[in-house]
Design a protein around this motif. Sequence first.
Motif, short mmCIF file in Angstrom:
data_model
loop_
_atom_site.label_atom_id
_atom_site.label_comp_id
_atom_site.label_asym_id
_atom_site.label_seq_id
_atom_site.Cartn_x
_atom_site.Cartn_y
_atom_site.Cartn_z
N GLY A 1 52.62 42.41 31.59
CA GLY A 1 51.99 41.71 32.70
C GLY A 1 50.51 41.54 32.43
N PRO A 2 49.87 40.59 33.09
CA PRO A 2 48.46 40.29 32.82
C PRO A 2 47.53 41.46 33.09
N LEU A 3 46.61 41.68 32.19
CA LEU A 3 45.54 42.66 32.34
C LEU A 3 44.22 41.91 32.21
N THR A 4 43.33 42.09 33.18
CA THR A 4 42.04 41.39 33.17
C THR A 4 40.92 42.40 33.37
N ILE A 5 39.87 42.30 32.55
CA ILE A 5 38.76 43.24 32.60
C ILE A 5 37.45 42.47 32.70
N TRP A 6 36.61 42.87 33.66
CA TRP A 6 35.28 42.30 33.83
C TRP A 6 34.26 43.25 33.20
N LEU A 7 33.58 42.81 32.13
CA LEU A 7 32.55 43.59 31.45
C LEU A 7 31.19 43.02 31.79
N ARG B 1 32.76 33.55 32.17
CA ARG B 1 31.69 34.36 32.77
C ARG B 1 31.78 34.25 34.29
N GLU B 2 31.44 35.36 34.98
CA GLU B 2 31.60 35.38 36.43
C GLU B 2 30.69 36.46 37.02
N THR B 3 30.10 36.19 38.16
CA THR B 3 29.31 37.19 38.89
C THR B 3 30.21 37.86 39.92
N VAL B 4 30.22 39.22 39.92
CA VAL B 4 31.10 39.96 40.83
C VAL B 4 30.30 41.01 41.57
N PHE C 1 27.07 42.27 39.52
CA PHE C 1 26.97 42.19 38.06
C PHE C 1 27.36 40.79 37.57
N ARG C 2 26.60 40.31 36.60
CA ARG C 2 27.04 39.16 35.82
C ARG C 2 27.97 39.69 34.74
N THR C 3 29.15 39.10 34.62
CA THR C 3 30.16 39.65 33.73
C THR C 3 30.74 38.60 32.79
N ILE C 4 31.39 39.11 31.75
CA ILE C 4 32.22 38.30 30.88
C ILE C 4 33.64 38.85 31.01
N VAL C 5 34.59 37.97 31.20
CA VAL C 5 35.96 38.37 31.57
C VAL C 5 36.87 38.25 30.36
#
Length: 269
Positions: free
Chosen positions: A209-215, A178-181, A188-192
């Motif tokens: 290659g790495p794919l990262t999404i912040w929801l 979890r991360e705030t962005v 937004f408070r997110t789950i990555v």
Amino acid sequence: MKKPAYTLLLLLLILFTAGTDALASSIQETLNYQLTWAGVKIGTSTLATTSVGNTLEITSKVKSEPWSAPFYKVDDLETSKLERGGKGFSLHSYKMKLREGRNDWYRAASVNRKSRKFDFVNLKSFEKSSASLVEPAWDPVSSLFYLRQVPLTVGKNVEVNVLDKGKLNRVKVSVLRRETVQTPAGTFRTIVISPNMDIESEGLFYARGPLTIWLTDDARKVPVIIEKRINDLFREGIPAYLQQFTPETVRSNIPKMETIRAVLVGGNY
């Protein structure tokens, strides 16, 4: 991979989406993104989801910036259609038309539940094929909405069936933290999450290659940031025409040079 960096924005389209067979509900949604590479704006994308009767339609568009046309012009359109059945939605059909530089891909897929098959057609050569239906299964556009509907727990993996290039791929998704962005659309408070996109595909949607999404860490799970890194993108060196756009501090940071970012800038959601 030897494509100019402008093509990288195409990789981000996997982020967007439509419903699940068990959990989805009607959604009217528009998400607008700005795409950047090394801090330079290279394009925009829009995801629009509409519901009409028993059909849910998701349209994904991406366009490169006009200044990039001499190097690599991008004009892509994807459409995913879902149909209501029981408590939620399931995949009905998918169509994509990608124009990336000198390349273009134009294909479609549909679900035949009577014969339990996926039917595919290349809309340029009209070559047809089919594969066994394994449900629930989603196309590249609708796959993330499935993830947006299921519970996500940090440290636990989720799997999703992704239909692409005439076959079904089992994709593992790691739930990282979890991360705030902060974005232009707000804080937004997110789950990555990080899907393992090591699958074969036409175009550049699923480059290795790495794919990262912040929801967003709420019931909607709106994708607010997406980062894609293409390992070894510049293994043969940075092209001269790109060097003029990037300062030395950026050129010396290979991970940054290999990463594209999509950030939510507005819409209705």
